[in-house]
Design an enzyme around this catalytic site. Structure first.
Site, PDB file in Angstrom:
ATOM      1  N   ASP A  47       0.841  -1.206   0.000  1.00 22.18           N
ATOM      2  CA  ASP A  47       0.000   0.000   0.000  1.00 22.18           C
ATOM      3  C   ASP A  47       0.874   1.254   0.000  1.00 22.18           C
ATOM      4  O   ASP A  47       1.742   1.430   0.852  1.00 22.18           O
ATOM      5  CB  ASP A  47      -0.888  -0.043   1.249  1.00 22.18           C
ATOM      6  CG  ASP A  47      -1.767   1.180   1.426  1.00 22.18           C
ATOM      7  OD1 ASP A  47      -1.891   1.987   0.490  1.00 22.18           O
ATOM      8  OD2 ASP A  47      -2.349   1.318   2.525  1.00 22.18           O
ATOM      9  N   HIS A  82      -4.031   4.490   6.462  1.00 23.55           N
ATOM     10  CA  HIS A  82      -2.920   3.929   5.695  1.00 23.55           C
ATOM     11  C   HIS A  82      -1.584   4.148   6.401  1.00 23.55           C
ATOM     12  O   HIS A  82      -1.386   5.156   7.088  1.00 23.55           O
ATOM     13  CB  HIS A  82      -2.875   4.559   4.300  1.00 23.55           C
ATOM     14  CG  HIS A  82      -4.135   4.360   3.519  1.00 23.55           C
ATOM     15  ND1 HIS A  82      -4.342   3.277   2.705  1.00 23.55           N
ATOM     16  CD2 HIS A  82      -5.269   5.098   3.463  1.00 23.55           C
ATOM     17  CE1 HIS A  82      -5.545   3.354   2.165  1.00 23.55           C
ATOM     18  NE2 HIS A  82      -6.131   4.459   2.610  1.00 23.55           N
TER      19      HIS A  82
END
Length: 545
Positions: A188, A361
């Site tokens: 990610d 994130h």
């Protein structure tokens, strides 16, 4: 193994990766991208299904890392092409999908619910699922092993050490997989440019409490309809301040109902009220949780900002909290909503002026930590725009991954993993697939360009009747415009010019309708540019007698 991203590399959304081994295909995620201002009339953007359209029979499974729209939103559209693709995901993720299937009138029963730590085999692929922390419960990373090597795909994740649900990212599993050998690490990239570590989710509780302490009227909180953790925090703060909670927005009502039924959302007794009952409670006794934090035109918050919501009208002194970050490309829409709310007298609280949102994130410090414990042989950053992918690759290199073994790809790039080395071997078409109402895939880039011209420059229509035998214009040209100028009299000076060029063309033997229309288009285009410095869409029609 062959790895082909069909979405999510270059955009924040439409995440989808296809992994191939021994002629079998395994798909990881299948999400949507929400349109921006340069996609007029488009509702959703899907991944590049076309690249595998003739191989759907080879798909042995679709792994879903978590339940956000940018990872599951396109699944119904894929299943309409092959309804029996096995779905593999966590309990909450698949439950959210089932609700989406009802909207699409789909029946799908081929699914496998998995838990973190669980291992299973799907076709030629051995799968192991790893718990990761994100802004939605039940998120998973997945390790995919075959005789050709092992891939570790993080999905969306962060390393919150104080998660609201107590479910930590399983770094021990990451380390164990690293010891066994990770040949390709798909990571990610969303926060790769952000230094340090992502702020813990529970840190926003104080800010939410402060908002409720100060407010003497309604508090409206806008967040993603799948952000169960955020809704739980708002719920807890409302209960602590003696307020009732109402959900507004169809997807919010649906998703929170699923989360509550499965035990992921705790709602105290006598806390929830129906939207229709909101006027039966004092403004200072209500918290509204709604959709629209990204300025989506038809969302509840956007309709409130435009004073068009059928039930909730903002009052001066109401407080609106935007409990989310800006997705790149949505800035104009969000600021438009903020301005509309402010004009109506609301006090707007957002990430820029209060700690009312933290990211879901991993930031750069967390990514470095992961690279150091996994020690991958090859790295391919995923989930992000180009700048995020490059920043993520730089982090991998800083931890010792050779630059030549970090692959910065884009959608459609084909990467082969062979003998422990990943390399780019080609590219397939992974173009946007546009959803416009009930229409899927029939909207071309040319059509979008026409829509933008119509919206920004307007259009001009010219109708002329010609007699090809006499070479004369017998009627017209009639000129009308929309979105360009007010009043058709402005075209009085160009009408004789169009008549002249038409009759000249007819005298030269041009009698093809299309060619005559092009003559009109060129003449009108030059006149518009010279006199108005504009480029409207010009629609000429020539009728022959």
């Amino acid at each position: 193994m062959r790895v082909t991203p069909l979405g999510g590399l270059g955009d924040i959304g439409r995440n989808m990766t296809v992994i191939e081994h021994h002629g079998q295909l395994l798909i990881v995620d299948c999400g949507v991208l929400f349109p921006e201002d340069d996609h007029p009339g488009v509702d959703l953007i899907l991944p590049g299904f076309g690249a595998i359209a003739d191989r759907l029979g080879d798909v042995v499974g679709l792994v879903l890392t978590h339940g956000h729209e940018d990872h599951i939103g396109a699944v119904p559209y894929l299943l309409k092409q092959r309804p029996d693709i096995p779905l593999i995901g966590s309990r909450l993720t698949l439950a959210l999908l089932r609700e989406k299937f009802k909207e699409h009138r789909l029946r799908h029963t081929v699914e496998l619910i998995v838990k973190d730590g669980e291992q299973t085999q799907v076709g030629a692929f051995d799968l192991e699922f790893v718990a990761v922390n994100h802004s939605i419960p039940d998120a998973l990373a997945v390790a995919i092993s075959t005789s050709a090597g092992r891939i570790l795909h993080t999905g969306d994740f962060k390393m919150d050490q104080l998660p609201l649900d107590g479910r930590l990212t399983d770094l021990r599993a990451f380390a164990r997989l690293g010891e066994a050998g990770v040949d390709l690490f798909l990571v990610d990239s969303t926060n790769a440019e952000v230094a340090g570590f992502t702020t813990p989710e529970r840190d926003i509780a104080k800010a939410l409490g402060s908002v409720l302490d100060r407010s003497r009227q309604r508090v409206i909180v806008a967040c993603f309809a799948s952000h169960v953790h955020r809704v739980q925090q708002v719920m807890d703060a409302a209960v602590a301040h003696g307020r009732k909670v109402v959900y507004v927005g169809r997807s919010m009502v649906r998703n929170m109902g699923v989360a509550r039924d499965l035990g992921y959302l705790h709602v105290p007794e006598n806390t929830l009220i129906e939207m229709r009952d909101i006027e039966n409670h004092k403004p200072e006794d209500v918290v509204i949780i709604c959709t629209g934090s990204q300025g989506e035109p038809l969302s509840a918050l956007s309709r409130m900002a435009a004073n068009e919501h059928p039930v909730i009208q903002l009052r001066r002194g109401d407080t609106v909290v935007l409990a989310s970050s800006l997705i790149p490309g949505n800035e104009n829409s969000v600021y438009r909503v903020i301005n509309g709310l402010t004009r109506l007298g609301a006090h707007v609280v957002h990430k820029g002026n209060a700690l009312v949102h933290v990211s879901g994130h991993a930031s750069a410090g967390e990514l470095l930590y992961c690279y150091n414990i996994v020690k991958p042989r090859n790295v391919m950053p995923v989930h992000g725009e180009a700048r995020h992918l490059v920043a993520n690759a730089d982090l991998a290199v800083a931890t010792g991954v050779p630059r030549k073994r970090t692959i910065i790809a884009e959608d459609g790039v084909v990467v082969d993993l062979q003998n422990g080395k990943a390399s780019v071997v080609g590219k397939v078409d992974a173009a946007y697939i546009f959803v416009d109402g009930a229409t899927v895939g029939d909207i071309s880039e040319a059509a979008l360009t026409d829509r933008k011209i119509l919206g920004e420059e307007g259009f001009v229509s010219i109708v002329a009747v010609v007699d090809t035998r006499t070479g004369k214009v017998v009627s017209g040209p009639d000129i009308h415009a929309r979105g360009f100028v007010e009043g058709d009299s402005v075209f009085d000076s160009v009408r004789p010019q169009i008549t002249a060029v038409l009759e000249t063309a007819l005298a030269e033997g041009v009698d093809d309708t299309y060619q005559l229309q092009q003559v009109i288009r060129r003449r009108m285009g030059r006149w518009v540019n010279d006199t108005h410095r504009r480029r409207p869409m010009i629609v000429p029609v020539v009728v022959q007698t």
